[in-house]
Design a protein around this motif. Structure first.
Motif, mmCIF file in Angstrom:
data_model
loop_
_atom_site.group_PDB
_atom_site.id
_atom_site.type_symbol
_atom_site.label_atom_id
_atom_site.label_comp_id
_atom_site.label_asym_id
_atom_site.label_seq_id
_atom_site.Cartn_x
_atom_site.Cartn_y
_atom_site.Cartn_z
ATOM 1 N N ALA A 338 0.821 -1.199 0.000
ATOM 2 C CA ALA A 338 0.000 0.000 0.000
ATOM 3 C C ALA A 338 0.862 1.259 0.000
ATOM 4 N N LEU A 339 1.930 1.248 0.797
ATOM 5 C CA LEU A 339 2.813 2.410 0.844
ATOM 6 C C LEU A 339 3.510 2.618 -0.498
ATOM 7 N N GLU A 340 3.825 1.535 -1.186
ATOM 8 C CA GLU A 340 4.418 1.667 -2.526
ATOM 9 C C GLU A 340 3.470 2.358 -3.497
ATOM 10 N N THR A 341 2.162 2.058 -3.418
ATOM 11 C CA THR A 341 1.229 2.697 -4.345
ATOM 12 C C THR A 341 1.250 4.210 -4.194
ATOM 13 N N ALA A 342 1.497 4.682 -2.982
ATOM 14 C CA ALA A 342 1.446 6.120 -2.698
ATOM 15 C C ALA A 342 2.789 6.814 -2.857
ATOM 16 N N THR A 343 3.847 6.056 -3.122
ATOM 17 C CA THR A 343 5.185 6.662 -3.216
ATOM 18 C C THR A 343 5.875 6.245 -4.511
#
Length: 432
Positions: A338-343
């Protein structure tokens, strides 16, 4: 002058999922030049004490309509088509540049305060939006959302073709690439083949990316198939060369496994907008299927009118738990996913070397205060970032090496002036 950020735990967003306690990060100009745990001797630049917070790459909002903050909460309780036709479009017909600039500045302030350092924005009065982005200091891929409602297409008479030419000439690559212009189609259902072909050629000829809405609702998806002999919006647009450049496709809620394979083959990034899609009753995007097919998945808030927030932390949490619940699998999307999708995935979608803490990457960095009650205790940093943090926990936003927000203070936006403009001019114009 170089800046050293120290006394932080750094979430690097690298392949090794590194979370580095007691870290320092050195920024010089627009780039990260060094990081580690042993502070270099002889450093002569500025120091920024992170006070034990969590340093991570700035968030990338890969699909937004930033001036639509003016319509936050307006026309709630309707599906997309009813909402657009009977609420949004009539208000949008009243816009002028002054109101657009005020509402864009408000939307940018909200994003900056919640950790966004880069956006992909699609909206009308595009140059007015661009002027506010330029002043705010964030990076942006901006487009106008091309439409063609008339059957007969003439690029010399189509308003959005004229806008596309003008903003590309005046804005693409401004400030050493901080501001970029993308070609765009609002969607298959708001245009015809003439515009598809023209935008595809224009993007290829000018080295631009492409930004489209894709299969957001069942109605959009099925009516396209009825018009085009069973072909989906993804298939139709691909046939017209729309995806022959770096492309982002927003929503993708009703895309099929065949569409996923096509998007992966063409290198198209899907932008997941979970809050907006749920609020408008559009459905749940097949996040697990897209990812398993090899599609790069980024994250967006959509407009403030259909979310009704641009807190990407909230969308990040929802993206993870929604897919885990729908798939009956608590590991369908991990906190790190999830953090990868936002960064890093968002940066990749926009064609930018950002989204990681590493030398040579753009110095888009945010600091999250982990001394807030909602972030205590911390058994796992990334789990806390995704499932417990809010945008309000961001205490510093550094965009391209420049601090633009710190401890509640906006350093590039006069928020009091913006609020006066909203109250005294924009809202009376749009809703008076």
């Amino acid at each position: 002058m170089a800046t050293m950020i120290y006394n932080v735990t750094a979430v690097l967003m690298d392949e090794g999922h590194t979370v580095l306690p007691n870290a320092y990060v050195v920024v010089d100009g627009h780039q990260i030049t060094d990081f580690g745990t042993q502070r270099p001797q002889g450093f002569t630049g500025k120091y920024l004490d992170g006070k034990g917070g969590i340093l991570l790459p700035g968030l990338v909002n890969a699909h937004s309509h930033v001036p639509m903050t003016a319509m936050r909460g307006y026309g709630d309780g309707h599906d997309l088509q009813d909402w657009l036709q009977n609420y949004i479009f009539p208000v949008e017909a009243k816009w002028d540049d002054r109101a657009i600039r005020a509402c864009a500045a408000l939307g940018l302030a909200e994003m900056i305060a919640s950790g966004v350092t880069c956006i992909a924005d699609m909206y009308m009065h595009t140059e007015a939006v661009l002027r506010e982005i330029e002043a705010a200091g964030i990076s942006a891929n901006v487009c106008c959302g091309g439409v063609q409602f008339e059957e007969n297409f003439d690029p010399e008479k189509n308003h959005d073709c004229q806008v596309q030419r003008e903003i590309t000439e005046k804005w693409h690559g401004r400030d050493d690439g901080r501001i970029r212009v993308d070609a765009s189609l609002h969607g298959e259902y708001t245009s015809h083949s003439g515009l598809w072909d023209w935008m595809a050629r224009f993007a290829a000829d000018h080295g631009l990316g492409m930004h489209v809405h894709l299969s957001e609702t069942r109605k959009e998806h099925e009516e396209c198939k009825a018009r085009h002999g069973g072909k989906t919006p993804a298939a139709v647009l691909a046939e017209h060369g729309v995806f022959n450049v770096r492309s982002i496709a927003a929503h993708c809620v009703w895309t099929t496994p065949e569409d996923w394979a096509l998007l992966a083959e063409k290198g198209v990034s899907a932008v997941h907008n979970p809050m907006s899609n749920l609020k408008l009753g559009s459905g749940i995007a097949p996040l697990k299927g897209l990812r398993q097919a090899g599609v790069n998945v980024a994250l967006g808030t959509d407009g403030g009118s259909s979310n009704n927030s641009t807190d990407l932390f909230a969308d990040m949490k929802l993206a993870a738990i929604l897919t885990c619940g729908a798939e009956h699998d608590p590991m369908a999307v991990t906190a790190w996913d999830a953090l990868e999708t936002a960064t890093v995935n968002g940066a990749r979608a926009l064609g930018r070397k950002a989204g990681r803490v590493a030398p040579g990457y753009t110095a888009d960095l945010i600091l999250v205060d982990f001394d807030r009650p909602n972030l205590i205790p911390c058994h796992d940093t990334v789990e806390n970032l995704v499932y417990a943090a809010h945008g309000a926990d961001v205490c510093m936003n550094m965009a391209r090496g420049r601090v633009i927000y710190q401890n509640g203070a906006f350093l590039t936006i006069d928020l009091d002036r913006v609020k006066r403009e909203i109250r005294d001019y924009a809202l009376p114009l749009l809703f008076g």
